[in-house]
Design a protein around this motif. Structure first.
Motif, PDB file in Angstrom:
ATOM      1  N   ILE A   5       0.847  -1.187   0.000  1.00 12.19           N
ATOM      2  CA  ILE A   5       0.000   0.000   0.000  1.00 12.19           C
ATOM      3  C   ILE A   5       0.884   1.239   0.000  1.00 12.19           C
ATOM      4  CG2 ILE A   5      -1.813   1.265   1.228  1.00 12.19           C
ATOM      5  CD1 ILE A   5      -2.527  -1.410   2.606  1.00 12.19           C
ATOM      6  N   SER A   6       0.683   2.116  -0.969  1.00 14.02           N
ATOM      7  CA  SER A   6       1.438   3.361  -1.038  1.00 14.02           C
ATOM      8  C   SER A   6       0.590   4.527  -0.548  1.00 14.02           C
ATOM      9  CB  SER A   6       1.891   3.649  -2.480  1.00 14.02           C
ATOM     10  OG  SER A   6       2.981   2.844  -2.837  1.00 14.02           O
ATOM     11  N   ASP A 111       5.723   4.959   2.470  1.00 13.73           N
ATOM     12  CA  ASP A 111       5.620   6.412   2.637  1.00 13.73           C
ATOM     13  C   ASP A 111       6.376   7.033   1.471  1.00 13.73           C
ATOM     14  OD1 ASP A 111       5.520   9.031   3.524  1.00 13.73           O
ATOM     15  OD2 ASP A 111       7.078   8.759   5.044  1.00 13.73           O
ATOM     16  N   THR A 112       5.631   7.423   0.419  1.00  9.80           N
ATOM     17  CA  THR A 112       6.274   7.822  -0.833  1.00  9.80           C
ATOM     18  C   THR A 112       6.949   9.185  -0.720  1.00  9.80           C
ATOM     19  OG1 THR A 112       4.259   8.853  -1.689  1.00  9.80           O
ATOM     20  CG2 THR A 112       4.605   6.519  -2.201  1.00  9.80           C
ATOM     21  N   ASN A 113       7.820   9.440  -1.671  1.00 12.74           N
ATOM     22  CA  ASN A 113       8.505  10.726  -1.748  1.00 12.74           C
ATOM     23  C   ASN A 113       7.481  11.842  -1.930  1.00 12.74           C
ATOM     24  OD1 ASN A 113      10.243  12.899  -2.477  1.00 12.74           O
ATOM     25  ND2 ASN A 113      11.755  11.419  -3.160  1.00 12.74           N
ATOM     26  N   TYR A 114       7.624  12.933  -1.153  1.00 13.44           N
ATOM     27  CA  TYR A 114       6.650  14.022  -1.280  1.00 13.44           C
ATOM     28  C   TYR A 114       6.787  14.748  -2.612  1.00 13.44           C
ATOM     29  CZ  TYR A 114      10.261  17.518  -0.203  1.00 13.44           C
ATOM     30  OH  TYR A 114      11.374  18.314  -0.237  1.00 13.44           O
ATOM     31  N   LEU A 122       7.936   4.322  -8.890  1.00 14.50           N
ATOM     32  CA  LEU A 122       8.437   2.998  -8.521  1.00 14.50           C
ATOM     33  C   LEU A 122       7.550   2.362  -7.457  1.00 14.50           C
ATOM     34  CD1 LEU A 122      12.337   3.175  -8.208  1.00 14.50           C
ATOM     35  CD2 LEU A 122      11.015   1.649  -9.665  1.00 14.50           C
ATOM     36  N   ALA A 123       7.164   3.172  -6.470  1.00 19.05           N
ATOM     37  CA  ALA A 123       6.298   2.668  -5.403  1.00 19.05           C
ATOM     38  C   ALA A 123       4.951   2.242  -5.960  1.00 19.05           C
ATOM     39  CB  ALA A 123       6.124   3.734  -4.328  1.00 19.05           C
ATOM     40  N   LEU A 124       4.351   3.100  -6.794  1.00 21.46           N
ATOM     41  CA  LEU A 124       3.027   2.810  -7.336  1.00 21.46           C
ATOM     42  C   LEU A 124       3.053   1.617  -8.283  1.00 21.46           C
ATOM     43  CD1 LEU A 124       1.558   6.383  -7.983  1.00 21.46           C
ATOM     44  CD2 LEU A 124       1.515   4.994  -5.911  1.00 21.46           C
ATOM     45  N   LYS A 129      -2.612  -1.020  -3.613  1.00 20.41           N
ATOM     46  CA  LYS A 129      -3.548   0.020  -3.222  1.00 20.41           C
ATOM     47  C   LYS A 129      -2.837   1.347  -2.990  1.00 20.41           C
ATOM     48  CE  LYS A 129      -6.836  -3.085  -0.923  1.00 20.41           C
ATOM     49  NZ  LYS A 129      -7.939  -2.847  -1.862  1.00 20.41           N
ATOM     50  N   ILE A 130      -3.602   2.422  -3.154  1.00 23.63           N
ATOM     51  CA  ILE A 130      -3.108   3.761  -2.873  1.00 23.63           C
ATOM     52  C   ILE A 130      -4.035   4.413  -1.867  1.00 23.63           C
ATOM     53  CG2 ILE A 130      -2.628   6.065  -3.804  1.00 23.63           C
ATOM     54  CD1 ILE A 130      -2.242   4.754  -6.522  1.00 23.63           C
TER      55      ILE A 130
END
Length: 236
Positions: A5-6, A111-114, A122-124, A129-130
């Motif tokens: 989950i991102s 916890d993705t890059n702001y 890359l995370a997505l 899920k988001i």
């Protein structure tokens, strides 16, 4: 295999890191094995741990650092310090690192890059899920549109990816309602919307925020976070 989950935010200081950490704590209290991944700089609340933990796990690739927070929660940092994207090929290293750790956890929270860049993508690309984090005090239609465009772009490459929840972070219930109306006009109402109080009190990670979640203080906040946790557990 873990459910990945991102969490993505509409701007800096939306409370994304605080929510990521506290969600991970609450999920781990459900007897789930949790891996929390920070894509940004090392959050201040982890500084005391870094010097105490030596990563000897054979499944950890340099420059990643794995911290054992407790028996149910581990935290993966992109580096011990500033993330150096020019020195390390994260586009290759991150998916490989996820593959090595995937089977060892029930949930992986990113916890993705702001700053929405290739690290976010890359995370997505590797998520199921988001959860969108939105600062209700600073509603901006163009920022929301940019967030949705980022999600849709990644959905073309990852058909399993789903934006399942929006968290609105703010003090004022009126601001919540106005933002909710503005957002639903743009994206529809087929998402779970949850509002969190006390944003300004909690947006800075420090020992107090860790203490409150362990002692179950600020019941409104914990209650809403538990709603999110229950929804996560229900939908996986």
């Amino acid at each position: 295999m873990a459910c990945i989950i991102s969490l993505i935010g509409n701007d800096i200081k939306t409370g994304k890191t605080t929510i990521s950490f506290n969600l991970s704590i609450l999920l781990s209290k459900k007897n789930k094995k949790i891996l929390l991944i920070h894509q940004e700089h090392t959050p201040p609340y982890l500084n005391p741990l870094i010097n105490q933990v030596k990563t000897t796990n054979k499944n950890i690739i340099s420059p990643f650092v794995l911290l054992e927070y407790d028996k149910h929660l581990s935290i993966l940092l992109f580096s011990n310090g500033k993330v150096n994207t020019s020195k390390y090929d994260y586009a290759k290293l991150f998916p490989k690192q996820l593959e090595l750790l995937n089977s060892k956890f029930d949930y992986i929270i990113i916890d993705t890059n702001y700053v929405w860049n290739f690290l976010t993508s890359l995370a997505l690309a590797n998520s199921k899920k988001i959860i969108g984090i939105y600062d209700s005090n600073n509603f901006n239609a163009s920022q929301l549109q940019k967030m949705l465009s980022l999600v849709r772009k990644n959905q073309t490459n990852n058909q399993n990816l789903k934006l399942s929840m929006f968290i609105l972070n703010s003090y004022d219930p009126t601001i919540h309602m106005n933002s909710l109306l503005d957002i639903t006009k743009m994206i529809g109402d087929n998402y779970l919307f949850i509002t969190l109080p006390y944003r300004e009190e909690l947006q800075k990670i420090n020992n107090q925020s860790i203490k409150f979640i362990k002692n179950n203080k600020w019941d409104d906040y914990v209650l809403m976070l538990n709603r999110i946790v229950n929804q996560i557990l229900k939908n996986v």
